[in-house]
Design an enzyme around this catalytic site. Structure first.
Site, PDB file in Angstrom:
ATOM      1  N   SER A  24     186.517   3.234   1.361  1.00 20.11           N
ATOM      2  CA  SER A  24     187.662   3.170   2.281  1.00 20.11           C
ATOM      3  C   SER A  24     188.796   4.090   1.826  1.00 20.11           C
ATOM      4  O   SER A  24     189.469   4.716   2.649  1.00 20.11           O
ATOM      5  CB  SER A  24     188.162   1.726   2.388  1.00 20.11           C
ATOM      6  OG  SER A  24     187.163   0.888   2.936  1.00 20.11           O
ATOM      7  N   ASP A  96     182.781   3.343   7.987  1.00 22.94           N
ATOM      8  CA  ASP A  96     183.008   2.858   6.626  1.00 22.94           C
ATOM      9  C   ASP A  96     182.294   1.522   6.522  1.00 22.94           C
ATOM     10  O   ASP A  96     182.687   0.540   7.154  1.00 22.94           O
ATOM     11  CB  ASP A  96     184.510   2.698   6.373  1.00 22.94           C
ATOM     12  CG  ASP A  96     184.794   2.100   4.999  1.00 22.94           C
ATOM     13  OD1 ASP A  96     184.020   2.366   4.073  1.00 22.94           O
ATOM     14  OD2 ASP A  96     185.792   1.363   4.880  1.00 22.94           O
ATOM     15  N   THR A  97     181.210   1.468   5.740  1.00 17.98           N
ATOM     16  CA  THR A  97     180.353   0.283   5.735  1.00 17.98           C
ATOM     17  C   THR A  97     180.527  -0.537   4.462  1.00 17.98           C
ATOM     18  O   THR A  97     180.930  -0.018   3.423  1.00 17.98           O
ATOM     19  CB  THR A  97     178.870   0.698   5.878  1.00 17.98           C
ATOM     20  OG1 THR A  97     178.515   1.538   4.768  1.00 17.98           O
ATOM     21  CG2 THR A  97     178.651   1.455   7.168  1.00 17.98           C
ATOM     22  N   GLY A  99     180.053  -2.639   0.997  1.00 18.00           N
ATOM     23  CA  GLY A  99     179.269  -2.416  -0.211  1.00 18.00           C
ATOM     24  C   GLY A  99     178.607  -3.672  -0.721  1.00 18.00           C
ATOM     25  O   GLY A  99     177.588  -3.617  -1.405  1.00 18.00           O
ATOM     26  N   HIS A 100     179.166  -4.847  -0.381  1.00 16.40           N
ATOM     27  CA  HIS A 100     178.596  -6.101  -0.866  1.00 16.40           C
ATOM     28  C   HIS A 100     177.175  -6.276  -0.348  1.00 16.40           C
ATOM     29  O   HIS A 100     176.873  -6.007   0.817  1.00 16.40           O
ATOM     30  CB  HIS A 100     179.442  -7.289  -0.405  1.00 16.40           C
ATOM     31  CG  HIS A 100     180.516  -7.659  -1.382  1.00 16.40           C
ATOM     32  ND1 HIS A 100     180.245  -8.122  -2.643  1.00 16.40           N
ATOM     33  CD2 HIS A 100     181.867  -7.632  -1.274  1.00 16.40           C
ATOM     34  CE1 HIS A 100     181.388  -8.375  -3.273  1.00 16.40           C
ATOM     35  NE2 HIS A 100     182.386  -8.076  -2.461  1.00 16.40           N
ATOM     36  N   ASN A 151     182.803   9.133  -7.632  1.00 16.87           N
ATOM     37  CA  ASN A 151     184.220   8.812  -7.554  1.00 16.87           C
ATOM     38  C   ASN A 151     184.733   8.240  -8.882  1.00 16.87           C
ATOM     39  O   ASN A 151     183.943   7.905  -9.773  1.00 16.87           O
ATOM     40  CB  ASN A 151     184.446   7.808  -6.420  1.00 16.87           C
ATOM     41  CG  ASN A 151     185.905   7.595  -6.108  1.00 16.87           C
ATOM     42  OD1 ASN A 151     186.748   8.451  -6.410  1.00 16.87           O
ATOM     43  ND2 ASN A 151     186.232   6.460  -5.520  1.00 16.87           N
ATOM     44  N   LEU A 454     158.933 -37.102  10.841  1.00 17.42           N
ATOM     45  CA  LEU A 454     158.822 -37.060   9.388  1.00 17.42           C
ATOM     46  C   LEU A 454     157.485 -37.621   8.919  1.00 17.42           C
ATOM     47  O   LEU A 454     156.826 -38.390   9.645  1.00 17.42           O
ATOM     48  CB  LEU A 454     159.958 -37.873   8.763  1.00 17.42           C
ATOM     49  CG  LEU A 454     161.378 -37.303   8.880  1.00 17.42           C
ATOM     50  CD1 LEU A 454     162.401 -38.359   8.473  1.00 17.42           C
ATOM     51  CD2 LEU A 454     161.521 -36.051   8.024  1.00 17.42           C
ATOM     52  N   SER A 527     155.129 -30.771  11.831  1.00 18.99           N
ATOM     53  CA  SER A 527     155.655 -29.574  12.516  1.00 18.99           C
ATOM     54  C   SER A 527     157.179 -29.545  12.432  1.00 18.99           C
ATOM     55  O   SER A 527     157.868 -29.739  13.435  1.00 18.99           O
ATOM     56  CB  SER A 527     155.185 -29.522  13.977  1.00 18.99           C
ATOM     57  OG  SER A 527     155.348 -30.749  14.648  1.00 18.99           O
TER      58      SER A 527
END
Length: 620
Positions: A24, A96-97, A99-100, A151, A454, A527
Site C-alpha cells: 500500500s 492492492d491485494t 498479504g495475510h 522493499n 444422529l 447423512s
C-alpha cells in the site's frame, strides 16, 4: 450507425506479497508522486497520518489505499483496493491485494483481472511462504511478467549483497513457474527510493525505477487477439421488436453480418444487428456490453457463448482443472457445489482430486482434500455441459469459481485445462420395461424415504416397523442401512468428512437405481450434511424423495448408545463421531419430523405411513 473505436494504452496490474511488505505504501507513493491524488485527499492524508500513521511525522502513503477502518487501525490491507493513476505515457489500474494468508481469496480476485504483477518482498525477511504461494497463484492465473520489488532496503543498509541474494533465490524458484520475464528492483517505499526518483543511497543499482518499468513493460493485447467470445446474460426484445441477446464480449470482436455458432447447441446463425444503448453499431470488441440480434430464431439461453464457426470453445460436462481452495471448510470430492463460468451457473462435483501442489517445491502430493489456500489439480463433472476454453489460451472463458451451496460463499477459484471425453461414447440405454411400467406392475409409486438423524436416534428401528407395515399392505420395498452398506459396497470408506460425503453419494445412487426398479426404498443413514442430502434429492424426480428427520436429542442418543459409540468417543477411543467431534446439520424443511421423545417407535412409523398415503405413494 457508428463504430466504437477506443483503445488507450493502459496497464492493469496488481501489487501482492506477504503482509507488511509495503504494498500500500508503494502504490500510495506512486499515486502521489505522479500527481494523481487530488489536493483535498492529500490534505486528508495529513490528518489520517497523524491519527493512524506508522511513519512518525512523515506522510503514511499506505492510508491512501487502506480505506476500511479496520485496515487503518491494524495497518494491513483486508479488501482489494483498486486505484487509478497515470502519467503522460500510460494509464494504470492497480489492485492492492491483501498479504495475510486468510485473505488469499482477495489476492486471487485481484490477480484474475491483471496482466502484470508487482511482487513485494521485505529485504530483511526475504522470501516467505506467502511470497511463494502468491507466485504460484500468479503463474496459475496467467500472469506472465513479474516485477520483484525488494522493499525496506534501509533495514539492510541499502547494500547490494542482500538484494542480489533475494533476487537470485527468487529467480531459481520462478524458473519452475510459467513466467516469461522477471525483473527485480531495490526500493525503500516509505522514503521513495527508486519508486519514481532514483535513490542516492543505492548508487550501485543502474536499472529503471518502479515507475519507469511500469511505463515500459509491454501491454498485453491477449484478449483482443483471442477468438471472439460473446457471453449471453439474458434474452430481451430489441428496438425493432425482435429477440435480442444481452451480454458482453470477453475477447475478440464481432461485426454485423458475422457468422456465429451458439456454443452448447452448436446451432449456426448470423448477426443481424448489434445494439450498444442507445445506438445501433457496426461492431463490438473486448470488454463491451451489447445486445445482439440474430437473423433467425435459434435456441439461446443464459450461459451460452456466441463464437466464430472456425474457432469454437470446448463444450463438455467433464473437464480437468487447477483449483485454488479459498474456503475454511475443506474441498470434499463427491460434494456438490455450484460452478459459475462466464454467465453460466450449474451444479458440479469434484470427481477426482489428482494431486495437491507443495507451495515451496512445486512437487505433487497425493491428497484426499484441499484446505484453505491449498492448490490442487482435479477432475470436475457438471450436471449439464458447459462451454469453456483452456485457461492457458483464454483467461476469460477458462476461469470459474466453485460456490458453497449452503452459504453462497466462494469456495474455490478454478482454471479449466482440457475437456474429458471419457463419457462421450456413453449413451443412456432405454428399454421398453421402464420405471413407469415396473411401478404400474407393482401397483405403487416408486419413492425413496430417507431417514436421517444422529447415531442411535432410532432411524433403523422406525424404518424396520415402516417396512413391516408396508409389506402387510403388499408394497414392494427394500431397506438400505448405513452399516449394511459399509459391510459391502462402502467397505473401503472411513468416517472422515470426505468419506461420509462419498458414503452418502453411493447410497443415494443405489437408492435411485432401486426407485428405477419400481420399489419404495427405505434408507437409514446418519447423512450428517445438508449438501449431500440435497444432492441425493436432486438425483430423484420431483416427488420421489421424502426426507424423514428422526429428531432425537443428543443426550437421549447417548443414553441409548447400543453400540457403545458415544462412550468410546467421550473416552477418546473413537473419533469422527457425529454429534461429538463431527457435526450434524439437521434438515431445515424435512417432509416428516419425528420427535422420538414424545411417542413410541410404532407411533413414529404410523406417522410415516400416514404421510406416504397423503402424498399418494401408497393407497389408503
Amino acid at each position: 450507425m457508428r463504430a466504437l473505436v477506443t483503445e488507450r494504452d493502459h496497464l492493469r496490474f496488481l501489487a501482492c506479497g506477504a503482509v507488511d511488505d509495503g504494498k500500500s505504501t508503494l502504490i500510495g507513493r506512486l499515486m502521489a508522486e505522479t500527481g494523481s491524488v487530488p489536493d483535498d485527499l492529500m490534505a486528508n492524508l495529513v490528518h489520517l497520518s497523524k491519527k493512524f500513521g506508522t511513519t512518525g511525522d512523515d506522510l503514511d502513503y499506505a492510508l491512501l489505499l487502506d480505506g476500511l477502518e479496520a485496515e487503518r487501525e491494524q495497518g494491513i490491507t483486508i479488501d482489494v483496493a483498486y486505484r487509478y493513476f497515470g502519467t503522460p505515457k500510460r494509464a494504470f489500474i492497480v489492485a492492492d491485494t491483501p498479504g495475510h494468508e486468510q485473505y488469499t481469496r482477495n489476492m486471487v480476485t485481484g490477480a484474475s483481472n491483471a496482466e502484470f504483477a508487482l511482487l513485494l518482498v521485505d529485504a530483511k525477511a526475504g522470501l516467505t511462504r506467502q511470497t511463494l504461494r502468491h507466485s504460484r497463484i500468479l503463474s496459475l492465473l496467467g500472469i506472465r511478467r513479474v516485477l520483484l520489488v525488494v522493499n525496506k532496503m534501509d533495514l539492510v543498509g541499502c547494500r547490494q549483497a542482500p538484494f542480489d541474494a533475494i533476487r537470485d533465490e527468487y529467480q531459481v524458484f520462478a524458473a519452475q513457474l510459467a513466467f516469461d520475464h522477471v525483473e527485480a528492483i531495490p526500493v525503500v517505499a516509505r522514503d521513495g527510493d527508486n519508486i519514481v526518483n532514483r535513490s542516492d543511497r543505492m548508487p550501485w543499482y543502474k536499472g529503471p525505477t518502479v515507475l519507469e518499468h511500469l511505463e515500459t513493460v509491454p501491454v498485453s493485447m491477449h484478449q483482443h487477439e483471442q477468438p471472439a467470445r460473446f457471453h449471453v446474460q439474458s434474452v430481451v426484445r430489441t428496438q425493432s421488436g425482435g429477440r435480442g441477446y444481452t451480454g458482453y464480449m470477453s475477447s475478440g470482436a464481432f461485426n454485423r453480418g458475422d457468422a456465429i455458432i451458439v456454443s452448447r447447441s452448436r446451432r449456426p446463425s448470423t448477426i443481424k444487428e448489434i445494439y450498444v444503448y442507445p445506438d445501433v453499431v457496426d461492431s463490438i470488441e473486448t470488454g463491451q456490453a451489447a445486445t445482439i440480434e440474430l437473423t433467425d430464431q435459434v435456441d439461446v439461453s443464459r450461459g451460452d457463448i456466441f463464437a466464430p464457426p472456425d474457432s469454437m470453445p470446448e463444450v463438455a460436462d467433464q473437464f480437468s482443472a487447477h483449483l485454488v481452495w479459498l474456503n475454511e471448510h475443506p474441498m470434499l470430492p463427491g460434494r456438490t457445489y455450484s460452478l459459475r463460468i462466464g454467465t453460466h451457473t450449474v451444479a458440479a462435483t469434484v470427481t477426482a482430486l489428482k494431486y495437491g501442489t507443495d507451495i515451496e517445491t512445486g512437487e505433487h502430493a497425493a491428497v484426499t482434500t484441499l484446505g484453505i489456500n491449498d492448490i490442487g489439480y482435479c477432475n470436475i463433472a457438471t450436471t449439464e455441459p458447459v462451454a469453456f476454453d483452456a485457461y492457458a489460451k483464454n483467461r476469460e472463458t477458462g476461469a470459474f469459481i466453485l460456490i458453497d451451496r449452503q452459504t453462497g460463499a466462494t469456495a474455490g477459484a478454478g482454471m479449466a485445462d482440457f475437456a474429458l471425453y471419457r463419457a462421450s461414447n456413453l449413451v443412456k440405454q432405454s428399454y421398453e420395461i421402464d420405471k413407469a411400467f415396473r411401478a404400474k406392475m407393482k401397483g405403487q409409486r416408486p419413492t425413496t424415504v430417507w431417514f436421517t438423524g444422529l447415531p442411535s436416534a432410532g432411524k433403523s428401528t422406525i424404518l424396520n416397523l415402516v417396512e413391516q407395515k408396508l409389506s402387510r399392505r403388499g408394497v414392494h420395498t427394500y431397506a438400505l442401512d448405513g452399516d449394511n452398506l459399509r459391510l459391502g459396497l462402502n467397505r473401503d470408506l472411513g468416517f472422515t468428512e470426505a468419506d461420509r460425503v462419498e458414503n452418502v453419494r453411493r447410497a443415494g445412487e443405489v437408492a435411485r437405481l432401486m426407485v428405477d426398479a419400481g420399489l419404495v426404498v427405505l434408507c437409514a443413514f446418519v447423512s450428517p450434511f445438508r449438501n449431500e442430502r440435497r444432492s441425493v434429492r436432486e438425483r430423484h424426480e420431483p416427488g420421489e424423495f421424502i426426507e424423514v428427520f428422526v429428531d432425537t436429542p443428543l443426550e437421549i442418543c447417548e443414553a441409548r448408545d447400543p453400540k457403545g459409540l458415544y462412550a468410546k468417543a467421550r473416552a477418546g477411543k473413537a473419533f469422527h463421531v457425529t454429534g461429538i467431534d463431527s457435526p450434524y446439520e439437521p434438515p431445515l424443511e424435512p417432509e416428516i419430523r419425528l420427535r422420538t421423545e414424545t411417542g413410541t417407535p410404532d407411533d413414529m412409523a404410523e406417522q410415516v405411513i400416514a404421510h406416504m398415503i397423503k402424498l399418494g405413494v401408497i393407497a389408503r
